[in-house]
Design a protein around this motif. Structure first.
Motif, PDB file in Angstrom:
ATOM      1  N   PHE A   1     -30.384 -36.809  10.295  1.00 34.63           N
ATOM      2  CA  PHE A   1     -31.135 -35.663   9.777  1.00 34.63           C
ATOM      3  C   PHE A   1     -31.271 -34.580  10.843  1.00 34.63           C
ATOM      4  N   LEU A   2     -31.548 -35.009  12.083  1.00 36.95           N
ATOM      5  CA  LEU A   2     -31.662 -34.053  13.182  1.00 36.95           C
ATOM      6  C   LEU A   2     -30.358 -33.286  13.381  1.00 36.95           C
ATOM      7  N   TYR A   3     -29.242 -33.991  13.294  1.00 36.78           N
ATOM      8  CA  TYR A   3     -27.946 -33.341  13.470  1.00 36.78           C
ATOM      9  C   TYR A   3     -27.672 -32.335  12.357  1.00 36.78           C
ATOM     10  N   TYR A   4     -27.930 -32.726  11.117  1.00 32.34           N
ATOM     11  CA  TYR A   4     -27.733 -31.806   9.989  1.00 32.34           C
ATOM     12  C   TYR A   4     -28.568 -30.540  10.178  1.00 32.34           C
ATOM     13  N   ARG A   5     -29.854 -30.751  10.492  1.00 34.95           N
ATOM     14  CA  ARG A   5     -30.742 -29.598  10.636  1.00 34.95           C
ATOM     15  C   ARG A   5     -30.314 -28.726  11.812  1.00 34.95           C
ATOM     16  N   ALA A   6     -29.963 -29.341  12.930  1.00 35.07           N
ATOM     17  CA  ALA A   6     -29.540 -28.575  14.096  1.00 35.07           C
ATOM     18  C   ALA A   6     -28.296 -27.750  13.804  1.00 35.07           C
ATOM     19  N   SER A   7     -27.352 -28.343  13.117  1.00 34.43           N
ATOM     20  CA  SER A   7     -26.120 -27.619  12.786  1.00 34.43           C
ATOM     21  C   SER A   7     -26.411 -26.436  11.873  1.00 34.43           C
TER      22      SER A   7
ATOM     23  N   VAL B   1     -28.142 -31.133   2.103  1.00 41.86           N
ATOM     24  CA  VAL B   1     -26.681 -30.981   2.145  1.00 41.86           C
ATOM     25  C   VAL B   1     -26.210 -30.140   0.969  1.00 41.86           C
ATOM     26  N   ALA B   2     -26.719 -30.449  -0.225  1.00 42.75           N
ATOM     27  CA  ALA B   2     -26.323 -29.706  -1.429  1.00 42.75           C
ATOM     28  C   ALA B   2     -26.701 -28.224  -1.299  1.00 42.75           C
ATOM     29  N   LEU B   3     -27.884 -27.956  -0.789  1.00 41.31           N
ATOM     30  CA  LEU B   3     -28.322 -26.564  -0.617  1.00 41.31           C
ATOM     31  C   LEU B   3     -27.454 -25.835   0.402  1.00 41.31           C
ATOM     32  N   LEU B   4     -27.114 -26.516   1.478  1.00 39.73           N
ATOM     33  CA  LEU B   4     -26.266 -25.893   2.486  1.00 39.73           C
ATOM     34  C   LEU B   4     -24.896 -25.548   1.901  1.00 39.73           C
ATOM     35  N   GLU B   5     -24.358 -26.434   1.088  1.00 35.10           N
ATOM     36  CA  GLU B   5     -23.066 -26.183   0.449  1.00 35.10           C
ATOM     37  C   GLU B   5     -23.127 -24.982  -0.497  1.00 35.10           C
ATOM     38  N   GLN B   6     -24.319 -24.687  -1.005  1.00 32.98           N
ATOM     39  CA  GLN B   6     -24.512 -23.534  -1.889  1.00 32.98           C
ATOM     40  C   GLN B   6     -24.819 -22.261  -1.092  1.00 32.98           C
ATOM     41  N   GLY B   7     -24.823 -22.369   0.220  1.00 36.07           N
ATOM     42  CA  GLY B   7     -25.106 -21.210   1.062  1.00 36.07           C
ATOM     43  C   GLY B   7     -26.583 -20.924   1.234  1.00 36.07           C
ATOM     44  N   LYS B   8     -27.438 -21.868   0.897  1.00 34.26           N
ATOM     45  CA  LYS B   8     -28.891 -21.695   1.001  1.00 34.26           C
ATOM     46  C   LYS B   8     -29.395 -22.394   2.263  1.00 34.26           C
TER      47      LYS B   8
ATOM     48  N   ILE C   1     -32.661 -26.240   5.498  1.00 36.91           N
ATOM     49  CA  ILE C   1     -33.449 -26.583   6.688  1.00 36.91           C
ATOM     50  C   ILE C   1     -34.833 -27.085   6.278  1.00 36.91           C
ATOM     51  N   ALA C   2     -35.428 -26.473   5.281  1.00 37.39           N
ATOM     52  CA  ALA C   2     -36.750 -26.916   4.801  1.00 37.39           C
ATOM     53  C   ALA C   2     -36.687 -28.345   4.264  1.00 37.39           C
ATOM     54  N   LYS C   3     -35.605 -28.695   3.587  1.00 37.40           N
ATOM     55  CA  LYS C   3     -35.451 -30.078   3.082  1.00 37.40           C
ATOM     56  C   LYS C   3     -35.345 -31.051   4.245  1.00 37.40           C
ATOM     57  N   TRP C   4     -34.564 -30.686   5.274  1.00 37.45           N
ATOM     58  CA  TRP C   4     -34.457 -31.573   6.433  1.00 37.45           C
ATOM     59  C   TRP C   4     -35.757 -31.636   7.212  1.00 37.45           C
ATOM     60  N   ASP C   5     -36.527 -30.543   7.218  1.00 36.31           N
ATOM     61  CA  ASP C   5     -37.863 -30.583   7.825  1.00 36.31           C
ATOM     62  C   ASP C   5     -38.713 -31.648   7.131  1.00 36.31           C
ATOM     63  N   ALA C   6     -38.668 -31.651   5.802  1.00 35.83           N
ATOM     64  CA  ALA C   6     -39.458 -32.616   5.031  1.00 35.83           C
ATOM     65  C   ALA C   6     -38.961 -34.040   5.268  1.00 35.83           C
ATOM     66  N   ALA C   7     -37.653 -34.219   5.308  1.00 33.30           N
ATOM     67  CA  ALA C   7     -37.097 -35.554   5.554  1.00 33.30           C
ATOM     68  C   ALA C   7     -37.487 -36.043   6.943  1.00 33.30           C
ATOM     69  N   LEU C   8     -37.442 -35.154   7.929  1.00 30.74           N
ATOM     70  CA  LEU C   8     -37.793 -35.532   9.293  1.00 30.74           C
ATOM     71  C   LEU C   8     -39.292 -35.757   9.472  1.00 30.74           C
TER      72      LEU C   8
END
Length: 79
Positions: free
Chosen positions: A36-42, A8-15, A20-27
């Protein structure tokens, strides 16, 4: 949750790709976590990775049935 929150923090920074890589690891640890799936999909949809986003959105539908974003999922991914 730490990995997902970092996403979430990385996405807010435009990264987006790093997020997505962080959510891949979490998933990898919690493959059926719909949040997590919803965050990554969005994020994937925003990054123009439509097929990957639809895979996640459809997995959420499998896990939960009808979702609050079903109309969006249908527009983006079809029936």
């Amino acid at each position: 949750m730490i990995l997902a929150n970092a996403g979430v923090a990385l996405l807010e920074q435009g990264k987006t790709e790093e997020a997505i890589a962080k959510w891949d690891a979490a998933l990898a640890m919690e493959p059926n976590n719909t949040e997590f799936l919803y965050y990554r999909a969005s994020a994937q949809l925003n990054a123009n990775h439509r097929d990957a986003a639809c895979t996640d959105y459809n997995r959420i539908k499998q896990l939960l049935g009808y979702t609050w974003f079903e109309n969006i999922r249908r527009v983006v991914c079809g029936w």
